[in-house]
Design a protein around this motif. Structure first.
Motif, PDB file in Angstrom:
ATOM      1  N   ARG A   1      -5.679   3.583 -11.374  1.00 25.98           N
ATOM      2  CA  ARG A   1      -5.149   4.105 -12.948  1.00 25.98           C
ATOM      3  C   ARG A   1      -4.437   2.627 -13.631  1.00 25.98           C
ATOM      4  NH1 ARG A   1      -0.065   5.103 -14.634  1.00 25.98           N
ATOM      5  NH2 ARG A   1       1.216   5.113 -12.902  1.00 25.98           N
ATOM      6  N   TRP A   2      -3.839   1.965 -12.725  1.00 29.13           N
ATOM      7  CA  TRP A   2      -3.251   0.632 -13.259  1.00 29.13           C
ATOM      8  C   TRP A   2      -4.277  -0.315 -13.974  1.00 29.13           C
ATOM      9  CZ3 TRP A   2       0.372  -1.242  -9.021  1.00 29.13           C
ATOM     10  CH2 TRP A   2       1.557  -0.313  -9.004  1.00 29.13           C
TER      11      TRP A   2
ATOM     12  N   ALA B   1       1.745   1.800  -3.858  1.00 33.54           N
ATOM     13  CA  ALA B   1       0.463   2.212  -4.670  1.00 33.54           C
ATOM     14  C   ALA B   1      -0.795   1.945  -3.975  1.00 33.54           C
ATOM     15  CB  ALA B   1       0.563   1.182  -5.727  1.00 33.54           C
TER      16      ALA B   1
ATOM     17  N   PRO C   1      -5.648   5.144  -5.836  1.00 31.27           N
ATOM     18  CA  PRO C   1      -5.742   6.036  -7.067  1.00 31.27           C
ATOM     19  C   PRO C   1      -4.632   5.338  -8.104  1.00 31.27           C
ATOM     20  CG  PRO C   1      -5.534   7.487  -5.203  1.00 31.27           C
ATOM     21  CD  PRO C   1      -5.199   6.074  -4.439  1.00 31.27           C
ATOM     22  N   GLU C   2      -3.682   5.028  -7.599  1.00 22.68           N
ATOM     23  CA  GLU C   2      -2.470   4.215  -8.427  1.00 22.68           C
ATOM     24  C   GLU C   2      -3.052   2.874  -8.994  1.00 22.68           C
ATOM     25  OE1 GLU C   2       1.220   4.015 -10.343  1.00 22.68           O
ATOM     26  OE2 GLU C   2       0.104   5.641  -9.384  1.00 22.68           O
ATOM     27  N   LEU C   3      -3.638   1.971  -8.209  1.00 24.05           N
ATOM     28  CA  LEU C   3      -4.223   1.141  -8.637  1.00 24.05           C
ATOM     29  C   LEU C   3      -5.456   1.091  -9.497  1.00 24.05           C
ATOM     30  CD1 LEU C   3      -4.238  -1.060  -5.063  1.00 24.05           C
ATOM     31  CD2 LEU C   3      -2.947  -1.391  -7.058  1.00 24.05           C
TER      32      LEU C   3
ATOM     33  N   ARG D   1       0.978  -1.222  -0.081  1.00 29.19           N
ATOM     34  CA  ARG D   1       0.128  -0.144   0.071  1.00 29.19           C
ATOM     35  C   ARG D   1       0.874   1.213   0.029  1.00 29.19           C
ATOM     36  NH1 ARG D   1      -5.689   1.105   2.113  1.00 29.19           N
ATOM     37  NH2 ARG D   1      -5.622  -1.231   2.250  1.00 29.19           N
TER      38      ARG D   1
END
Length: 112
Positions: A34-35, A27, A30-32, A24
């Motif tokens: 985006r991925w 990422a 928000p990062e997950l 965590r």
């Protein structure tokens, strides 16, 4: 992750679960998100176009190197059209179908 969208004028919401080995601290949500969206943009821009617009799933080519050669031709077609600024592959294919001589000239296959 919660996804929201509109479907036939009705607001929809769906919850999706993602499993990852990324901590965590590296990422967050928000990062997950985006991925995950990045993965589906590849699916929509490439695989969907090959399957639906270029009929890859309906292809009856099954022997020897035929499937790989046709996949390469489909990928080259999509890449060439996108490199010229095309965003609607189906429309571009319909437009170019009647102008094969012009297309071959653009590709340098023969001169007009």
């Amino acid at each position: 992750m919660t996804c929201q969208g509109d479907e036939n004028g009705t607001r929809t919401e769906a919850t999706r679960s993602l499993i990852t080995s990324v901590p965590r601290t590296v990422a967050g949500a928000p990062e997950l998100l985006r991925w995950a969206r990045g993965h589906w943009s590849i699916e929509n821009r490439s695989h969907h176009v090959r399957d639906v617009t270029l009929g890859e799933d309906a292809s009856r080519i099954r022997k020897r190197s035929g499937p790989e050669v046709m996949a390469a031709i489909r990928n080259a077609t999509i890449g060439f059209l996108r490199s010229t600024g095309v965003t609607n592959i189906a429309e571009a294919l319909r437009r170019n179908a009647a102008r094969v001589d012009d297309l071959f000239a653009k590709l340098g296959i023969f001169k007009q």
